[in-house]
Structure formats: C-alpha cells, structure tokens
Design a protein around this motif. Sequence first.
Motif, PDB file in Angstrom:
ATOM      1  N   ALA A 139       0.825  -1.219   0.000  1.00  0.00           N
ATOM      2  CA  ALA A 139       0.000   0.000   0.000  1.00  0.00           C
ATOM      3  C   ALA A 139       0.851   1.258   0.000  1.00  0.00           C
ATOM      4  N   SER A 140       2.066   1.181   0.543  1.00  0.00           N
ATOM      5  CA  SER A 140       2.924   2.360   0.659  1.00  0.00           C
ATOM      6  C   SER A 140       3.635   2.719  -0.643  1.00  0.00           C
TER       7      SER A 140
ATOM      8  N   GLN B 214      -0.088  -0.613  -8.746  1.00  0.00           N
ATOM      9  CA  GLN B 214      -1.008  -1.167  -9.739  1.00  0.00           C
ATOM     10  C   GLN B 214      -0.299  -2.174 -10.647  1.00  0.00           C
ATOM     11  N   GLN B 215       0.948  -1.877 -10.980  1.00  0.00           N
ATOM     12  CA  GLN B 215       1.707  -2.790 -11.831  1.00  0.00           C
ATOM     13  C   GLN B 215       1.943  -4.122 -11.130  1.00  0.00           C
TER      14      GLN B 215
ATOM     15  N   ASP C  28      -7.199  -4.293  -3.698  1.00  0.00           N
ATOM     16  CA  ASP C  28      -6.892  -2.889  -3.971  1.00  0.00           C
ATOM     17  C   ASP C  28      -7.676  -1.972  -3.027  1.00  0.00           C
ATOM     18  N   ARG C  29      -8.932  -2.302  -2.772  1.00  0.00           N
ATOM     19  CA  ARG C  29      -9.728  -1.496  -1.837  1.00  0.00           C
ATOM     20  C   ARG C  29      -9.160  -1.575  -0.420  1.00  0.00           C
ATOM     21  N   ASP C  30      -8.692  -2.767  -0.041  1.00  0.00           N
ATOM     22  CA  ASP C  30      -8.086  -2.920   1.277  1.00  0.00           C
ATOM     23  C   ASP C  30      -6.808  -2.093   1.376  1.00  0.00           C
ATOM     24  N   LEU C  31      -6.033  -2.061   0.308  1.00  0.00           N
ATOM     25  CA  LEU C  31      -4.794  -1.271   0.297  1.00  0.00           C
ATOM     26  C   LEU C  31      -5.098   0.214   0.444  1.00  0.00           C
ATOM     27  N   GLN C  32      -6.159   0.671  -0.177  1.00  0.00           N
ATOM     28  CA  GLN C  32      -6.544   2.076  -0.042  1.00  0.00           C
ATOM     29  C   GLN C  32      -6.963   2.401   1.392  1.00  0.00           C
ATOM     30  N   ARG C  33      -7.637   1.459   2.049  1.00  0.00           N
ATOM     31  CA  ARG C  33      -7.999   1.662   3.459  1.00  0.00           C
ATOM     32  C   ARG C  33      -6.742   1.736   4.328  1.00  0.00           C
ATOM     33  N   ILE C  34      -5.774   0.910   4.019  1.00  0.00           N
ATOM     34  CA  ILE C  34      -4.524   0.906   4.780  1.00  0.00           C
ATOM     35  C   ILE C  34      -3.822   2.258   4.658  1.00  0.00           C
ATOM     36  N   VAL C  35      -3.812   2.819   3.466  1.00  0.00           N
ATOM     37  CA  VAL C  35      -3.196   4.139   3.248  1.00  0.00           C
ATOM     38  C   VAL C  35      -3.888   5.188   4.114  1.00  0.00           C
ATOM     39  N   ARG C  36      -5.211   5.137   4.176  1.00  0.00           N
ATOM     40  CA  ARG C  36      -5.970   6.147   4.928  1.00  0.00           C
ATOM     41  C   ARG C  36      -5.749   6.025   6.438  1.00  0.00           C
ATOM     42  N   ARG C  37      -5.738   4.799   6.964  1.00  0.00           N
ATOM     43  CA  ARG C  37      -5.689   4.654   8.427  1.00  0.00           C
ATOM     44  C   ARG C  37      -4.270   4.520   8.977  1.00  0.00           C
ATOM     45  N   GLY C  38      -3.299   4.181   8.125  1.00  0.00           N
ATOM     46  CA  GLY C  38      -1.911   4.155   8.564  1.00  0.00           C
ATOM     47  C   GLY C  38      -1.437   2.870   9.208  1.00  0.00           C
TER      48      GLY C  38
ATOM     49  N   PRO D  18       4.013   1.243   9.538  1.00  0.00           N
ATOM     50  CA  PRO D  18       5.184   1.552   8.699  1.00  0.00           C
ATOM     51  C   PRO D  18       6.366   2.118   9.479  1.00  0.00           C
ATOM     52  N   ILE D  19       7.546   1.883   8.952  1.00  0.00           N
ATOM     53  CA  ILE D  19       8.777   2.555   9.390  1.00  0.00           C
ATOM     54  C   ILE D  19       9.165   3.480   8.246  1.00  0.00           C
TER      55      ILE D  19
END
Length: 305
Positions: free
Chosen positions: A200-201, A208-209, A231-241, A259-260
């Motif tokens: 997600a990071s 996407q590739q 992909d939707r789960d990855l977008q949620r991960i980006v939003r919540r950290g 994340p580090i």
Amino acid sequence: MRRKGQSESETKKTVKRNNARLEIVARNAFSQRSLRRHMGRSRHKQLAEQRSEAGRHSRPAVTRALGLLEALVAIEGPASLIELARHLDIPQATAFRLCQRLEDEGYLIREGGTRKYAVSARLTRLGIGILRSTGPLSARHAILADLVESVGETCNLTALAGAEVLYLDRVETRWPLRLMLEPGSRVPMHCTASGKLLLASLPKPTRQQILKTLKLTPNTANSMTNRADLDRDLQRIVRRGYSTDNEEFLAGLIAVAVPIKDERGRTFAAVACHAPVARLDLKSAIALVPALQTAAAKLAKTFEV
C-alpha cells in the motif's frame, strides 16, 4: 640627414613626417600587444570555464551510475530517460549510456510495455542486503525485544523483497504457542499485515503494476484472491496508517503492522505483531498500534545515516 639639393626647411618637414609615422607604428604595435594580452586572458577564462563544465559532466562512471540509481529512487517509480536526465542535469545520451550499462548488468529493467526504467530483482536484493547489514543491529533487536515485553506477543521487522516480504529481524514471545519464522524467512505479500502495508505504501503506478501480476494464492478461507478487493483494502490501509491480517495467512493467526518511514516520510520497512486468536483477537491487536508506532519511530532512527 639633409638630402642633396634639399633645403633645411624641407629636411625638417621630412624628419617630422617620419617621426609621425614611427609614432603611429609604435601606437599600433602597443595596441596589438594589448589586444593579444586581453584576448589571452579572455581565452584563458573561457578555457577554465570549459574545463569546469567538462569536469562536472565527467565524474567517474561509478559516481554517475550511483547518481542515476539515486535519481530513480527519488522519482519513486519507473522513469524515462528524459526524467532521469533532467533530474541529474546531464545529456540524454549520457543517461541512455548509463541506463544501458546498468540494464546489461542486471540492475535495471525496462518496465513492461513502456520505455521507462525500473529497479530489477538484483538491485532489490542488494538493497535488502544493505538494509539488513546497515546500522546497529543489536539496537534494533533490543527495540523489538522491548516491544515484545510491552505487548506480550511476537514482533518482527520486515521489508519488501520483490513480490515477497522478507523478515529482517524477529523476537519471539515467551508463550509456548507461537509461529517459528527466522530472520531471512519470506512470506507472501497479499495475505500478511506487513506485506499489504508495504504494498500500500508504494507509489500508485508501481502498486497497480504489481497487482496485475501478483499471485493471489488462497492460503486460508480469508485470503483475498480478488484484485479489486485487495486494492480497496490497500486504499484503506493508506488512509488509516496501519494494516491487519485477519487469519489471511494462517488460520487461527492474526497480525497488525505499522510503517517505518525515512526522514522524507517514505515507508521502507514495517514492524508487526502477531498472535494466535486464542490469545489475542483482532480488536485487541489494533489497540496495540500506538505501541508499534512508538517502536517504529525508534527503529527508523537506527537506519539514519
């Protein structure tokens, strides 16, 4: 000297004209010497500037190659020759020669279907090796050990290695029921907390590739095997950290990862905690996120140069 038949008055006029001519010749000679000196100084300055400019573009090949790799990392994704040349302030022909050499040596690849360059598996392995061997390893292990003591469950330090997650370090809990994964072990990206977090990071085009070709193996009934769902789960991960693994990798095992990040805010590794559901449910695991984030900040400092 008076010529024969020449009056004294005419002789004086002749001498005067000759003196005037000599003065003109002397002035011209002086002007030419001055012009040559001026032109010499200008030419010297011009040559010095040319040598300085040439020196700027004639750095050792190793330095230029490393600079190009740094530029590719800074661009954060596949880059074209124009982008690399502009970033490095070098001619496109020079950028092309560097890319071609690095591609021949296996450090760069051409992005599928485009003329852009991307890092190869060989360069990724090199980066992971550097990541594992850089800085105070004992300090990182101590931070993980303190985290395990605080949360009471196994914690690990991970990074991406191609399309997998590589365990850089790991500290086990004292509980008898645990999963044994040694440093150097690899786990899937799509069904682990660390893997989904690191995926997600990535910059969206790179993510996407990878999603297009990532093998979505159904490790458990909860594993995501649909690319749109993942992909939707990855977008949620980006939003919540943070990221979770709700029995997606192994039945009966849950995990949470944070994340580090480096000084520019880019994620380069992850710290995660996992436990059997018999001992820790997912809601309780998510409550550990602040402790994981504190440890992640400490771990980030051990990678600073």
